[in-house]
Scaffold this active site. Structure first.
Site, PDB file in Angstrom:
ATOM      1  N   GLU A  65       0.817  -1.210   0.000  1.00  0.00           N
ATOM      2  CA  GLU A  65       0.000   0.000   0.000  1.00  0.00           C
ATOM      3  C   GLU A  65       0.855   1.266   0.000  1.00  0.00           C
ATOM      4  OE1 GLU A  65      -3.703  -1.729   2.652  1.00  0.00           O
ATOM      5  OE2 GLU A  65      -2.064  -0.687   3.666  1.00  0.00           O
ATOM      6  N   LYS A  78       3.556   6.901   3.057  1.00  0.00           N
ATOM      7  CA  LYS A  78       4.183   5.702   3.577  1.00  0.00           C
ATOM      8  C   LYS A  78       4.004   4.557   2.589  1.00  0.00           C
ATOM      9  CE  LYS A  78       2.392   3.264   7.150  1.00  0.00           C
ATOM     10  NZ  LYS A  78       2.168   2.810   8.538  1.00  0.00           N
ATOM     11  N   ARG A 121       3.797   4.556  16.150  1.00  0.00           N
ATOM     12  CA  ARG A 121       2.674   5.468  15.904  1.00  0.00           C
ATOM     13  C   ARG A 121       1.334   4.758  16.070  1.00  0.00           C
ATOM     14  NH1 ARG A 121      -0.755   3.276  12.151  1.00  0.00           N
ATOM     15  NH2 ARG A 121      -0.415   3.831   9.977  1.00  0.00           N
ATOM     16  N   GLN A 149       3.482  -6.122  17.533  1.00  0.00           N
ATOM     17  CA  GLN A 149       2.917  -4.832  17.959  1.00  0.00           C
ATOM     18  C   GLN A 149       2.648  -4.762  19.465  1.00  0.00           C
ATOM     19  OE1 GLN A 149       0.999  -1.109  17.909  1.00  0.00           O
ATOM     20  NE2 GLN A 149       2.330  -1.978  16.368  1.00  0.00           N
ATOM     21  N   ASP A 170      -2.283 -15.134  23.911  1.00  0.00           N
ATOM     22  CA  ASP A 170      -2.095 -15.443  22.485  1.00  0.00           C
ATOM     23  C   ASP A 170      -2.333 -16.938  22.317  1.00  0.00           C
ATOM     24  OD1 ASP A 170      -0.244 -13.881  20.034  1.00  0.00           O
ATOM     25  OD2 ASP A 170      -0.644 -16.027  19.848  1.00  0.00           O
ATOM     26  N   GLY A 234      -6.324  -5.206  14.925  1.00  0.00           N
ATOM     27  CA  GLY A 234      -5.922  -6.272  13.993  1.00  0.00           C
ATOM     28  C   GLY A 234      -6.785  -6.361  12.748  1.00  0.00           C
ATOM     29  N   GLY A 235      -8.046  -5.952  12.813  1.00  0.00           N
ATOM     30  CA  GLY A 235      -8.909  -5.967  11.635  1.00  0.00           C
ATOM     31  C   GLY A 235      -8.616  -4.736  10.804  1.00  0.00           C
ATOM     32  N   ASP A 236      -7.782  -4.882   9.782  1.00  0.00           N
ATOM     33  CA  ASP A 236      -7.330  -3.681   9.068  1.00  0.00           C
ATOM     34  C   ASP A 236      -7.222  -3.880   7.561  1.00  0.00           C
ATOM     35  OD1 ASP A 236      -5.175  -5.318   8.952  1.00  0.00           O
ATOM     36  OD2 ASP A 236      -3.731  -3.883   9.733  1.00  0.00           O
ATOM     37  N   VAL A 302      -7.790   1.241  11.788  1.00  0.00           N
ATOM     38  CA  VAL A 302      -7.148   0.577  10.647  1.00  0.00           C
ATOM     39  C   VAL A 302      -5.831   1.249  10.270  1.00  0.00           C
ATOM     40  CG1 VAL A 302      -9.312  -0.322   9.721  1.00  0.00           C
ATOM     41  CG2 VAL A 302      -8.484   1.912   8.951  1.00  0.00           C
TER      42      VAL A 302
END
Lengths: 349, 349
Positions: A65, A78, A121, A149, A170, A234-236, A302
């Protein structure tokens, strides 16, 4: 005629090693706090930014991306990939770098690694949002998904929101062990849990950060009590979510940029016109964030280009006068701007 | 544990100095010929590429663009600005850099300056198109607009199309003098002209390359005789054209990618459904290019991401085993991919 490039031809470059050095030099909790402030300041001037959904190139195994934005004076973008299968091959799921440029001339002014900076960030943005949305006096956070992360999230919530206890879970217990080990010397009480349910006991904030590129249900409805703040990061991307739809229906949902979140976030499970609140409006004071103690607030994050822009601008300021950058000869800048060929020809001798 | 980044963490970087060194090492006419072949080969497999109009951020004084594409194995993008007012400030109108990455992992594999490389690929693309469209046996080219791109155009047409005479014209006579001086030792007969009309005398190919960000009429209808090939490269953004509309109406028009050219090229002056031919179809043999001696062919070139992709892939191959690159520590790549924080923490000592 001089063959030395002019000053404008050099672009300050922050390598991975320099980024690590700079963050240690300032202190990671200070950096997270500073980043949260910078991002908050840019959220306050949100309407001013040139906003566009990211430009994504999808393949079967991942996505690459480009995320550009501009505030009219500075342009930034980015490059970032997302390849969940990379981990099994010993590679990072997410790697990134970024660039700032001057809108007036188009000349680049900073090139920086952003794998580490994106982790910082993202954590700073989560903590900044929670400062506005989480229940007052929250001290305990459940951290579901203990990948690359996770430590950054825990430290950001400590530095920015005053979290003193993190409860880790986890499906891969070795990830939890690693995360707990890394956090040991950082002044947090760390509890390793054997289930998501256990991790959420007593937590006022629930952070979910798992990386499967598929619809997953990390949290089911019965697991989430009233009054909590959920930080879902995490849903991104399209087809990737973490929360059961019923949780979304019980929550007040806050997002960065609706056109992007409706495609990539948890809310891709909902109707296209389901009410969501833009986070910048809460920060700017235009609308309320949390309004009652039993409310479930959900930051469906996201990641947005403006957060990267804020982070790059912070780094550009922070590296000045330090040894944590080099100068890259990246821009051809002949003495006579129309004489690019002459510059090339003179370089022969 | 080792603090040395893995091999994947390093990205080969070609600086401006290295690009100049590499092109001198190979020879500029050889590079232009090689680039024309690489671009032609990628035009032949055009349908395979992921194509999207460039992502542009416009301001009052210029534009900053990201141009991504992918062939399914390799991803590439270019950052490029266009600021016509820069020249007066001693800066380049166009500066650029580009990147290649592996689609399978998302890891970058090359970062390169592209100010010089864009000049080379633009010239190579023009000459490659002319090879398919210009009248057979063309020996003389009129070069209208003698800015930074002009010498590269002249040499590409010499190397790829067999042009032996160039007739130069610019409203700024000092630009013509500079261009003629730079070309003096390159084996072309160079004629400095005092008008566009004079430059076109006896020319079978007319190249226009001026940089005003406005509608301009560099060529009027009465100046253009039958049978010529026009290579129009200066009209390349909304509101910027070089040719009178009547010339377009007399020409067979060839373009790179219609959705982009209709917004940015000369044909923005025409109806949205005016017939144009995609150049790749001519190269691939699906449709005819030039069909008669009196036909005016026009390549309305705005520059497309695939040309940059071809150029970057060529450079990636060409630098191997040479001293013309360095390795940038751009990608954080810890031994354990989930242990980004551990890598950061260990860097302290």
């Amino acid at each position: 005629m001089s063959l030395t490039p002019s000053k404008r031809a050099y672009v300050p470059f922050v390598s991975v090693e320099h980024m690590m050095g700079l963050v240690h030099h300032i202190g990671i909790e200070q950096v997270l706090t500073d980043l949260a402030s910078e991002i908050e300041a840019d959220f306050r001037r949100w309407p001013l930014f040139d906003k566009t959904p990211r430009v994504a190139s999808h393949s079967d195994v991942g996505v690459i991306e480009l995320m550009p934005t501009s505030d009219g004076e500075t342009y930034g973008f980015k490059y970032v990939n997302g390849h969940p299968k990379n981990t099994a091959e010993g590679l990072q799921t997410v790697t990134a770098f970024g660039l700032l440029a001057e809108v007036d001339s188009g000349y680049p002014t900073l090139l920086s690694e952003m794998t580490l900076l994106t982790a910082l960030r993202t954590a700073a943005t989560s903590a900044m949002a929670a400062k506005h949305l989480a229940p007052k006096g929250a001290r305990t956070m459940a951290m579901i998904g203990n990948g690359a992360q996770s430590e950054f999230q825990c430290l950001a919530f400590k530095a920015v929101c005053g979290i003193d206890t993190v409860r880790l879970y986890d499906i891969d217990t070795s990830a939890t062990t690693r995360c707990a080990g890394n956090l040991a010397a950082n002044g947090l009480t760390v509890v390793e849990c054997r289930s998501g349910q256990e991790a959420m006991e007593g937590a006022q904030i629930i952070t979910t950060c798992t990386a499967d590129k598929q619809y997953a249900t990390i949290l089911t409805d019965n697991m989430v009590g009233s009054g909590v703040h959920i930080n879902a990061i995490g849903g991104d991307c399209p087809g990737k979510t973490e929360l059961h739809r019923d949780i979304l229906l019980r929550s007040s949902i806050f997002v960065e940029y609706p056109p992007q979140t409706r495609v990539e976030g948890e809310i891709q499970q909902l109707e296209h016109d389901h009410a969501v609140t833009e986070l910048w409006k809460v920060i700017e004071g235009q609308v309320s964030g949390r309004t009652d103690d039993r409310q479930i607030t959900l930051f469906d994050s996201v990641g947005f280009a403006i957060e990267d822009f804020s982070a790059l601008r912070y780094i550009a300021k922070a590296v000045k006068g330090t040894p944590f950058f080099t100068e890259l000869d990246m821009i051809a800048d002949p003495d006579d701007p129309r004489d690019l060929f002459g510059m090339f020809q003179r370089a022969k001798s």
